[in-house]
Design an enzyme around this catalytic site. Structure first.
Site, PDB file in Angstrom:
ATOM      1  N   LYS A 136      21.424  72.267 -52.290  1.00 15.43           N
ATOM      2  CA  LYS A 136      21.142  73.495 -53.789  1.00 15.43           C
ATOM      3  C   LYS A 136      21.642  74.041 -53.747  1.00 15.43           C
ATOM      4  CE  LYS A 136      17.369  75.732 -56.177  1.00 15.43           C
ATOM      5  NZ  LYS A 136      15.898  76.343 -55.353  1.00 15.43           N
ATOM      6  N   SER A 184      18.644  75.030 -62.246  1.00 18.73           N
ATOM      7  CA  SER A 184      18.689  75.972 -64.277  1.00 18.73           C
ATOM      8  C   SER A 184      19.877  76.674 -64.619  1.00 18.73           C
ATOM      9  CB  SER A 184      17.688  77.311 -63.631  1.00 18.73           C
ATOM     10  OG  SER A 184      18.255  77.821 -62.941  1.00 18.73           O
ATOM     11  N   TYR A 230      15.198  69.501 -64.126  1.00 24.76           N
ATOM     12  CA  TYR A 230      14.978  69.440 -65.527  1.00 24.76           C
ATOM     13  C   TYR A 230      15.476  68.476 -66.518  1.00 24.76           C
ATOM     14  CZ  TYR A 230      14.700  73.871 -63.156  1.00 24.76           C
ATOM     15  OH  TYR A 230      13.731  74.693 -61.978  1.00 24.76           O
ATOM     16  N   ARG A 240      19.704  87.594 -51.922  1.00 22.93           N
ATOM     17  CA  ARG A 240      18.950  86.811 -50.862  1.00 22.93           C
ATOM     18  C   ARG A 240      20.127  86.403 -49.981  1.00 22.93           C
ATOM     19  NH1 ARG A 240      14.691  87.098 -53.690  1.00 22.93           N
ATOM     20  NH2 ARG A 240      14.894  85.976 -55.889  1.00 22.93           N
ATOM     21  N   LYS A 254      20.300  75.518 -48.795  1.00 21.51           N
ATOM     22  CA  LYS A 254      20.186  76.193 -50.233  1.00 21.51           C
ATOM     23  C   LYS A 254      20.845  77.381 -50.286  1.00 21.51           C
ATOM     24  CE  LYS A 254      16.568  78.504 -52.998  1.00 21.51           C
ATOM     25  NZ  LYS A 254      15.587  78.985 -53.282  1.00 21.51           N
TER      26      LYS A 254
HETATM   27  C1  PBG Z   1      12.507  80.083 -55.506  1.00 21.81           C
HETATM   28  C2  PBG Z   1      13.331  78.424 -55.814  1.00 21.81           C
HETATM   29  C3  PBG Z   1      14.909  79.075 -55.996  1.00 21.81           C
HETATM   30  C4  PBG Z   1      15.061  78.496 -56.939  1.00 21.81           C
HETATM   31  C5  PBG Z   1      13.945  76.820 -56.537  1.00 21.81           C
HETATM   32  N1  PBG Z   1      12.979  77.879 -55.414  1.00 21.81           N
HETATM   33  C6  PBG Z   1      15.041  80.237 -56.406  1.00 21.81           C
HETATM   34  C7  PBG Z   1      15.684  81.577 -56.183  1.00 21.81           C
HETATM   35  O1  PBG Z   1      16.023  80.985 -54.023  1.00 21.81           O
HETATM   36  O2  PBG Z   1      15.749  82.761 -56.595  1.00 21.81           O
HETATM   37  C8  PBG Z   1      16.078  77.444 -58.075  1.00 21.81           C
HETATM   38  C9  PBG Z   1      15.746  76.587 -58.844  1.00 21.81           C
HETATM   39  C10 PBG Z   1      16.835  77.099 -60.002  1.00 21.81           C
HETATM   40  O3  PBG Z   1      17.540  77.789 -60.642  1.00 21.81           O
HETATM   41  O4  PBG Z   1      16.750  75.623 -60.881  1.00 21.81           O
HETATM   42  N2  PBG Z   1      13.021  80.961 -53.828  1.00 21.81           N
END
Ligand code: PBG
Length: 325
Positions: free
Chosen positions: A245, A271, A310, A214, A192
């Protein structure tokens, strides 16, 4: 000329016959945002066409997904109140636990996956418990295990940790096994990246960090070998499915993962990918449906076995119509 590549492109029938990438509705997962309250389906401003639902309204989105042929959802929650310990994530009455119980009672055919993280539930918006301004990795592990267990006790069929703490997969696996839930699979957000593509989600889930970013736990997007390190470690710790991701800017990582590991590879089309396509489509700059179809196929062509999107219902509809698949 003996070899003529165009020969196999001569008709739709032939093109469909020789397709290299076959995609199935079974491989699609739809993310759902759930919030407290009654009779709520509020559109997310940065994600037109996506909504936050109260538990009693989940049926409307489940019906849409099921009708298209999507039967798997990934739950995200917006708690009533946030606190330093993210208690809304692990309390039995937490919003996702309520949504899971409702879904298992009313929609048995929906396969439920719980997103295991703390950022939507902590007052500071970070994905773990803080020590000063730093996330305390090892203290957070107990909380993540607690969240996973609460979700499984409420009916989750699978858990998916997205926090990016070291050692979380093992901590969760051990907690589930100890609670006699050894049959519950774990899908790890293994690679991620720290990504601006999460921008709209953070508005949707109200989960932007109150300070800092983060980058001390999510991955640096300059790195590819590191993704394989994360993925192999998560498999060693007990991950059944690994995830890459975001998806679209990380097709190389999906490909390398698929070539390297022998567990299923999931990709999360996040997203920002959704919102960019929506915005460009609305402006008339691209054909929205055609772009949804092409990007979805590209993720599978890169080697993904599973796609979280989505656009799950739209992709399923394109498969139903024979447009892709
Ligand atoms: C939680 C999480 C996130 C997403 C999925 N789980 C946001 C992040 O890490 O800030 C993002 C999903 C998306 O952007 O559709 N940690």
């Amino acid at each position: 000329m003996v070899q003529r590549a165009r020969r196999l492109r001569g008709s739709e029938t032939l093109r469909r016959t020789v397709r290299e990438t076959r995609i199935s509705k079974d491989a699609l997962i739809y993310p759902v945002f759930v919030k407290p309250g009654k009779d709520i389906a509020e559109e997310i401003p940065a994600m037109p066409g996506q909504y936050r639902y109260s538990v009693d309204r989940l049926g409307s989105i489940f019906d849409t997904q099921l009708k298209a042929g999507v039967n798997k959802v990934l739950f995200f929650g917006l708690p009533e109140e946030k606190d330093a310990e993210g208690s809304g994530a692990w309390r039995p009455e937490g919003i996702v636990q309520r949504a899971l119980r409702w879904t298992k009672e009313h929609y048995r055919e929906i396969y439920c996956i719980g997103d295991v993280c703390m950022c939507e539930y902590t007052s500071h918006g970070h994905c773990g418990i803080l020590d000063g301004e730093q996330v305390d990795n090892d203290v957070t592990l107990d909380y993540l295990a607690r969240i996973a267990l609460a979700q499984v006790e409420a009916g989750a069929d699978m858990v998916a940790p997205s926090d990016m703490m070291d050692g979380r997969v093992l901590a969760i696996r051990r907690a589930l096994d100890k609670a006699a839930c050894s049959a519950v699979p774990l899908m790890s957000y293994a690679a991620k990246y720290s990504s601006s593509f999460y921008g709209p989600f953070r508005e949707a889930a109200d989960s932007a960090p109150a300070f800092g970013d983060r980058k001390s736990y999510q991955m640096d997007y300059h790195n590819a070998k590191e993704a394989l390190k994360e993925i192999l470690q998560d498999i060693e710790e007990g991950a059944d499915i690994i995830m890459v991701k975001p998806a679209l800017s990380y097709l190389d990582i999906i490909r390398q993962s698929a070539d390297t590991v022998s567990v299923p590879v999931a990709a999360y089309s996040v997203s920002g990918e959704y919102s960019m396509i929506k915005a460009a489509g609305k402006a008339g700059f691209v054909n929205e449906d055609a772009i949804i179809a092409e990007t979805a196929v590209s993720v599978f062509r890169a080697g993904a076995d599973i796609l979280i999107s989505y656009f799950a219902a739209e992709i399923a509809r394109f498969i139903n119509e024979g447009r892709i698949g």
